[in-house]
Design a protein around this motif. Structure first.
Motif, short mmCIF file in Angstrom:
data_model
loop_
_atom_site.label_atom_id
_atom_site.label_comp_id
_atom_site.label_asym_id
_atom_site.label_seq_id
_atom_site.Cartn_x
_atom_site.Cartn_y
_atom_site.Cartn_z
N GLY A 170 -7.42 -0.74 5.48
CA GLY A 170 -8.68 -1.37 5.87
C GLY A 170 -8.48 -2.30 7.06
N ASP A 171 -8.89 -3.56 6.89
CA ASP A 171 -8.79 -4.56 7.96
C ASP A 171 -7.39 -5.18 8.06
OD1 ASP A 171 -11.47 -4.24 8.54
OD2 ASP A 171 -12.11 -5.88 7.23
N PHE A 172 -6.48 -4.79 7.19
CA PHE A 172 -5.18 -5.44 7.11
C PHE A 172 -4.07 -4.58 7.68
CE2 PHE A 172 -7.73 -7.28 3.76
CZ PHE A 172 -7.49 -8.63 3.91
N THR A 173 -3.12 -5.26 8.36
CA THR A 173 -1.90 -4.63 8.83
C THR A 173 -0.75 -5.55 8.42
OG1 THR A 173 -2.99 -3.65 10.74
CG2 THR A 173 -0.59 -3.81 10.82
N LEU A 174 0.19 -5.00 7.65
CA LEU A 174 1.34 -5.76 7.20
C LEU A 174 2.55 -5.33 8.01
CD1 LEU A 174 2.68 -7.73 5.18
CD2 LEU A 174 3.03 -5.75 3.67
N ASP A 175 3.16 -6.27 8.72
CA ASP A 175 4.39 -6.01 9.46
C ASP A 175 5.54 -6.48 8.59
OD1 ASP A 175 6.62 -5.99 11.11
OD2 ASP A 175 5.54 -6.74 12.86
N THR A 176 6.22 -5.52 7.93
CA THR A 176 7.27 -5.89 6.98
C THR A 176 8.54 -6.38 7.67
OG1 THR A 176 8.03 -3.59 6.90
CG2 THR A 176 6.45 -4.29 5.22
N ARG A 177 8.70 -6.06 8.93
CA ARG A 177 9.89 -6.53 9.65
C ARG A 177 9.76 -8.01 10.03
NH1 ARG A 177 10.76 -1.25 13.40
NH2 ARG A 177 11.56 0.07 11.75
N ALA A 178 8.55 -8.43 10.37
CA ALA A 178 8.33 -9.81 10.80
C ALA A 178 7.72 -10.67 9.70
CB ALA A 178 7.41 -9.83 12.02
N ASP A 179 7.50 -10.10 8.51
CA ASP A 179 6.85 -10.82 7.41
C ASP A 179 5.53 -11.43 7.86
OD1 ASP A 179 8.92 -10.21 5.68
OD2 ASP A 179 10.03 -12.04 6.12
N ARG A 180 4.72 -10.60 8.49
CA ARG A 180 3.41 -11.07 8.97
C ARG A 180 2.31 -10.13 8.50
NH1 ARG A 180 3.57 -13.93 14.76
NH2 ARG A 180 5.42 -15.14 14.38
N LEU A 181 1.20 -10.76 8.16
CA LEU A 181 0.01 -10.01 7.78
C LEU A 181 -1.07 -10.33 8.79
CD1 LEU A 181 -1.50 -8.28 5.60
CD2 LEU A 181 -2.20 -10.45 4.58
N TRP A 182 -1.71 -9.28 9.28
CA TRP A 182 -2.80 -9.44 10.24
C TRP A 182 -4.08 -8.98 9.57
CZ3 TRP A 182 -1.58 -11.71 14.82
CH2 TRP A 182 -0.22 -11.76 15.14
N ARG A 183 -5.14 -9.76 9.69
CA ARG A 183 -6.45 -9.38 9.17
C ARG A 183 -7.43 -9.49 10.33
NH1 ARG A 183 -10.97 -12.18 6.27
NH2 ARG A 183 -12.07 -10.49 5.23
N GLU A 237 6.04 -13.08 -0.69
CA GLU A 237 4.67 -12.55 -0.58
C GLU A 237 4.67 -11.21 0.14
OE1 GLU A 237 2.06 -16.70 -0.47
OE2 GLU A 237 3.09 -16.01 1.35
N THR A 238 5.49 -11.09 1.20
CA THR A 238 5.58 -9.84 1.93
C THR A 238 6.11 -8.74 1.01
OG1 THR A 238 5.99 -11.02 3.99
CG2 THR A 238 6.56 -8.69 3.95
N ARG A 239 7.15 -9.03 0.23
CA ARG A 239 7.70 -8.03 -0.69
C ARG A 239 6.68 -7.60 -1.72
NH1 ARG A 239 12.96 -11.38 -1.26
NH2 ARG A 239 14.03 -10.76 0.63
N ILE A 240 5.92 -8.56 -2.24
CA ILE A 240 4.88 -8.22 -3.23
C ILE A 240 3.85 -7.31 -2.61
CG2 ILE A 240 2.97 -9.17 -4.59
CD1 ILE A 240 4.79 -11.65 -5.08
N LEU A 241 3.39 -7.63 -1.41
CA LEU A 241 2.39 -6.77 -0.74
C LEU A 241 2.96 -5.40 -0.42
CD1 LEU A 241 0.62 -9.28 1.68
CD2 LEU A 241 -0.39 -8.08 -0.27
N THR A 242 4.23 -5.34 -0.05
CA THR A 242 4.87 -4.07 0.25
C THR A 242 4.89 -3.16 -0.97
OG1 THR A 242 6.24 -5.10 1.95
CG2 THR A 242 6.96 -2.96 1.12
N CYS A 243 5.16 -3.76 -2.12
CA CYS A 243 5.15 -2.98 -3.38
C CYS A 243 3.76 -2.50 -3.69
CB CYS A 243 5.67 -3.81 -4.54
SG CYS A 243 7.44 -4.14 -4.43
#
Length: 166
Positions: free
Chosen positions: A136-149, A160-166
């Motif tokens: 949707g409106d979200f992009t998770l960059d797992t390398r930089a531990d950043r979430l973009w909305r 938090e990044t690991r939880i979202l990745t799962c």
């Protein structure tokens, strides 16, 4: 290229499955026992999905799946077997299978299950390569531990990044 391994000791079933997979656009590697399947997977680590019979000469499908999982957590595995009791299905899933299809099976259902698993496996591979996951409106960059909305950065901790990745 969509690569799949079919490990089935019964030649008529293996041939039938292989023909249908090839018609669906898969490149198929065939094996007749667990040892041969593991050797094929070691020789070609780009195989994305494996169909494993349970009752085979040598090591059975459950043990083949366990050994495969020790070296490859990302590959999709479908058990394809005549064993249909609940404890056998649970055993297959606990051994590391993603799905369990009992014989006799519908060709259309088997192809749909293979396609669905292949889509999940290839999506995970693309995420691992790019380091980005989109929803949707979200992009998770797992390398930089950043979430973009919607283009705005949302700060995340590593947990938090690991939880979202799962």
């Amino acid at each position: 290229m969509k690569k799949i391994l079919v490990c089935e000791d019964e030649q008529s079933i293996r041939s039938f499955v292989v023909v249908n997979l090839r018609r669906a656009g898969y490149t198929v590697t065939e094996a007749t026992c667990g040892e041969e399947a593991l050797a094929c997977l070691e020789a070609d680590p780009t195989i994305a999905v494996a169909l494993l019979d349970v009752m085979m000469p040598g090591i059975d499908g459950f043990e083949t799946c366990r050994r495969l999982r020790r070296t490859n957590q990302d590959m999709g595995v479908i058990m394809l077997t005549a064993l249909s009791r609940e404890e056998e299905k649970v055993g297959g899933l606990q051994a590391g299978a993603d799905d369990y299809v009992t014989k006799p099976f519908s060709t259309a259902e088997l192809m749909a299950r293979v396609d669905a698993l292949y889509r999940r496996v290839s999506a995970r591979a693309r995420t691992a390569d790019s380091g980005e996951m989109r929803l949707g409106d979200f992009t998770l960059d797992t390398r930089a531990d950043r979430l973009w909305r919607r283009g705005e950065w949302v700060e995340l901790t590593q947990v938090e990044t690991r939880i979202l990745t799962c």
